[in-house]
Design a protein around this motif. Structure first.
Motif, PDB file in Angstrom:
ATOM      1  N   ILE A  53       0.876  -1.174   0.000  1.00  0.00           N
ATOM      2  CA  ILE A  53       0.000   0.000   0.000  1.00  0.00           C
ATOM      3  C   ILE A  53       0.917   1.230   0.000  1.00  0.00           C
ATOM      4  O   ILE A  53       1.803   1.333   0.843  1.00  0.00           O
ATOM      5  CB  ILE A  53      -0.884   0.044   1.275  1.00  0.00           C
ATOM      6  N   ILE A  54       0.711   2.113  -0.954  1.00  0.00           N
ATOM      7  CA  ILE A  54       1.528   3.321  -0.999  1.00  0.00           C
ATOM      8  C   ILE A  54       0.591   4.519  -0.845  1.00  0.00           C
ATOM      9  O   ILE A  54      -0.128   4.892  -1.785  1.00  0.00           O
ATOM     10  CB  ILE A  54       2.344   3.371  -2.311  1.00  0.00           C
ATOM     11  N   ASP A  55       0.597   5.083   0.364  1.00  0.00           N
ATOM     12  CA  ASP A  55      -0.339   6.163   0.728  1.00  0.00           C
ATOM     13  C   ASP A  55      -0.263   7.310  -0.262  1.00  0.00           C
ATOM     14  O   ASP A  55       0.804   7.896  -0.445  1.00  0.00           O
ATOM     15  CB  ASP A  55       0.019   6.716   2.118  1.00  0.00           C
ATOM     16  N   GLY A  56      -1.375   7.611  -0.887  1.00  0.00           N
ATOM     17  CA  GLY A  56      -1.420   8.769  -1.783  1.00  0.00           C
ATOM     18  C   GLY A  56      -1.300   8.414  -3.247  1.00  0.00           C
ATOM     19  O   GLY A  56      -1.521   9.269  -4.112  1.00  0.00           O
ATOM     20  N   LYS A  57      -0.958   7.157  -3.573  1.00  0.00           N
ATOM     21  CA  LYS A  57      -0.813   6.787  -4.987  1.00  0.00           C
ATOM     22  C   LYS A  57      -2.139   6.921  -5.737  1.00  0.00           C
ATOM     23  O   LYS A  57      -2.185   7.438  -6.855  1.00  0.00           O
ATOM     24  CB  LYS A  57      -0.274   5.353  -5.126  1.00  0.00           C
ATOM     25  N   GLY A  58      -3.231   6.472  -5.099  1.00  0.00           N
ATOM     26  CA  GLY A  58      -4.540   6.527  -5.753  1.00  0.00           C
ATOM     27  C   GLY A  58      -4.951   7.951  -6.093  1.00  0.00           C
ATOM     28  O   GLY A  58      -5.495   8.218  -7.171  1.00  0.00           O
ATOM     29  N   VAL A  59      -4.668   8.870  -5.166  1.00  0.00           N
ATOM     30  CA  VAL A  59      -5.022  10.277  -5.384  1.00  0.00           C
ATOM     31  C   VAL A  59      -4.261  10.823  -6.597  1.00  0.00           C
ATOM     32  O   VAL A  59      -4.821  11.507  -7.463  1.00  0.00           O
ATOM     33  CB  VAL A  59      -4.691  11.107  -4.113  1.00  0.00           C
ATOM     34  N   LEU A  60      -2.969  10.501  -6.666  1.00  0.00           N
ATOM     35  CA  LEU A  60      -2.153  10.996  -7.783  1.00  0.00           C
ATOM     36  C   LEU A  60      -2.603  10.390  -9.107  1.00  0.00           C
ATOM     37  O   LEU A  60      -2.737  11.093 -10.114  1.00  0.00           O
ATOM     38  CB  LEU A  60      -0.677  10.669  -7.524  1.00  0.00           C
ATOM     39  N   ASN A  61      -2.852   9.073  -9.133  1.00  0.00           N
ATOM     40  CA  ASN A  61      -3.272   8.438 -10.383  1.00  0.00           C
ATOM     41  C   ASN A  61      -4.630   8.954 -10.841  1.00  0.00           C
ATOM     42  O   ASN A  61      -4.861   9.117 -12.046  1.00  0.00           O
ATOM     43  CB  ASN A  61      -3.299   6.913 -10.238  1.00  0.00           C
ATOM     44  N   PHE A  81     -14.336   8.372 -19.880  1.00  0.00           N
ATOM     45  CA  PHE A  81     -14.242   9.350 -18.793  1.00  0.00           C
ATOM     46  C   PHE A  81     -15.304  10.450 -18.916  1.00  0.00           C
ATOM     47  O   PHE A  81     -15.473  11.034 -19.987  1.00  0.00           O
ATOM     48  CB  PHE A  81     -12.846   9.971 -18.811  1.00  0.00           C
ATOM     49  N   ILE A  82     -16.004  10.730 -17.827  1.00  0.00           N
ATOM     50  CA  ILE A  82     -16.951  11.850 -17.807  1.00  0.00           C
ATOM     51  C   ILE A  82     -16.366  13.001 -16.982  1.00  0.00           C
ATOM     52  O   ILE A  82     -16.120  14.069 -17.504  1.00  0.00           O
ATOM     53  CB  ILE A  82     -18.333  11.434 -17.255  1.00  0.00           C
ATOM     54  N   LYS A  83     -16.140  12.772 -15.682  1.00  0.00           N
ATOM     55  CA  LYS A  83     -15.526  13.834 -14.871  1.00  0.00           C
ATOM     56  C   LYS A  83     -14.981  13.249 -13.571  1.00  0.00           C
ATOM     57  O   LYS A  83     -15.420  12.187 -13.124  1.00  0.00           O
ATOM     58  CB  LYS A  83     -16.529  14.939 -14.561  1.00  0.00           C
ATOM     59  N   ARG A  84     -14.041  13.984 -12.987  1.00  0.00           N
ATOM     60  CA  ARG A  84     -13.544  13.587 -11.674  1.00  0.00           C
ATOM     61  C   ARG A  84     -14.547  14.056 -10.635  1.00  0.00           C
ATOM     62  O   ARG A  84     -15.096  15.149 -10.739  1.00  0.00           O
ATOM     63  CB  ARG A  84     -12.176  14.209 -11.407  1.00  0.00           C
ATOM     64  N   LEU A  85     -14.809  13.202  -9.635  1.00  0.00           N
ATOM     65  CA  LEU A  85     -15.799  13.538  -8.612  1.00  0.00           C
ATOM     66  C   LEU A  85     -15.135  14.065  -7.347  1.00  0.00           C
ATOM     67  O   LEU A  85     -15.644  14.969  -6.695  1.00  0.00           O
ATOM     68  CB  LEU A  85     -16.621  12.296  -8.251  1.00  0.00           C
ATOM     69  N   ASN A  86     -14.025  13.478  -6.967  1.00  0.00           N
ATOM     70  CA  ASN A  86     -13.333  13.867  -5.732  1.00  0.00           C
ATOM     71  C   ASN A  86     -11.910  13.340  -5.801  1.00  0.00           C
ATOM     72  O   ASN A  86     -11.446  12.930  -6.857  1.00  0.00           O
ATOM     73  CB  ASN A  86     -14.095  13.348  -4.491  1.00  0.00           C
ATOM     74  N   MET A  87     -11.198  13.365  -4.672  1.00  0.00           N
ATOM     75  CA  MET A  87      -9.772  13.013  -4.655  1.00  0.00           C
ATOM     76  C   MET A  87      -9.475  11.614  -5.216  1.00  0.00           C
ATOM     77  O   MET A  87      -8.406  11.367  -5.755  1.00  0.00           O
ATOM     78  CB  MET A  87      -9.251  13.068  -3.220  1.00  0.00           C
ATOM     79  N   ARG A  88     -10.404  10.690  -5.048  1.00  0.00           N
ATOM     80  CA  ARG A  88     -10.119   9.316  -5.443  1.00  0.00           C
ATOM     81  C   ARG A  88     -11.060   8.755  -6.494  1.00  0.00           C
ATOM     82  O   ARG A  88     -10.920   7.604  -6.879  1.00  0.00           O
ATOM     83  CB  ARG A  88     -10.224   8.388  -4.213  1.00  0.00           C
TER      84      ARG A  88
END
Ligand code: TMP
Length: 265
Positions: A53-61, A81-88
């Protein structure tokens, strides 16, 4: 807006989970034909034999993939892709995933180098497209168009569409990264069938991020992608942050806040 017509809000813990993969989860979306794609922090390699688990990888990707897919959409390259909803999370169109990993290579590296004995870093005479059958139990074996059509994974017309998309995505990505001092060595993409009434189109699906690209710094040759994890080099998060920073996604001050990168917008 009256109660009946208000968009349906589904609390996260009550959303229906449609599929969980190694790095992402798909949930039922707010409207029919949509899904929510959630980016996890899990890093895996060698068919999940290696896992961390690498904290923050999902947010960056999530942010890097949003950036790439938004540009593809704007260029008329169809995606889910339609739109980003939030950090993840992102809102995406539900597609029927074609069970192929489409790899485009510009420079020899990874399995091409080991399979054919071509030194890593050798410029290829032209971009090469390869297909792998998406099947974890079989370790995603490489397949040819013969296998794909014989077993009905995609039709010859669909393969043509996939290859045309792959070339356009490669041209866009190579230029995008070159502009920020990064060499696009290779990448993997996935495609899906998007149904609009009786019409069907092949679109780019899944994600495009340093998890599924090889990105080398132009001047130093530093690896800015998941090879840092595959090869135990360390510094994966810092590399992904560097990619995001160069694309203008991250604050120039960089990640200072504990618990995750500082994001603008
Ligand atoms: P390879 O050299 O290991 O075949 O990888 C080619 C490209 O595909 C590289 O950019 C990494 C990416 N890739 C994935 O996204 N998922 C995978 O499961 C594998 C094996 C590679």
């Amino acid at each position: 807006m009256d109660f009946i017509n208000r968009p349906r809000y589904i609390p996260m813990n009550r959303r229906r989970r449609i599929y969980e993969g190694k790095a992402k989860i798909l949930y039922e979306g707010p409207e029919p034909g949509t899904l929510i794609q959630h980016f996890k922090d899990d890093a895996t390699a060698f068919n999940a034999k290696k896992h961390e688990i690498i904290d923050g990888k999902g947010v960056l990707n999530n942010r890097i993939s949003e950036y790439v897919f938004t540009h593809l959409n704007n260029m008329g390259i169809p995606t889910h892709f339609i739109k980003r909803l939030n950090m993840r999370e992102q809102l995406i169109r539900e597609v029927e995933i074609i069970p192929l990993e489409v790899v485009v290579r510009n420079v020899a590296a990874g399995s091409l180098s080991s399979r054919l004995g071509i030194e890593e870093g050798t410029q290829l005479p032209r971009s090469i497209i390869e297909f792998y059958f998406k099947n974890d139990a079989l370790n995603d074996p490489m397949v040819s168009e013969e296998h794909i059509t014989a077993f009905g994974w995609a039709t010859p017309q669909e393969i043509d569409d996939i290859m045309a998309l792959a070339i356009r995505v490669n041209d866009f990505l190579a230029g995008l990264f070159l502009g920020v001092g990064i060499k696009l060595v290779d990448f993997k993409m996935e495609c899906g069938r998007l149904w609009e009434g009786d019409l069907m189109r092949i679109v780019v699906a899944d994600e495009i991020s340093p998890d599924n690209c090889r990105l080398w710094d132009l001047s130093t040759g530093d690896r800015l992608d998941k090879d840092r994890f595959r090869k135990d080099m360390g510094g994966l998060l810092e590399s992904y942050q560097e990619v995001a920073r160069r694309l203008g996604i991250l604050n120039e001050e960089g990640p200072t806040r504990p618990g995750g990168p500082t994001l603008v917008k």
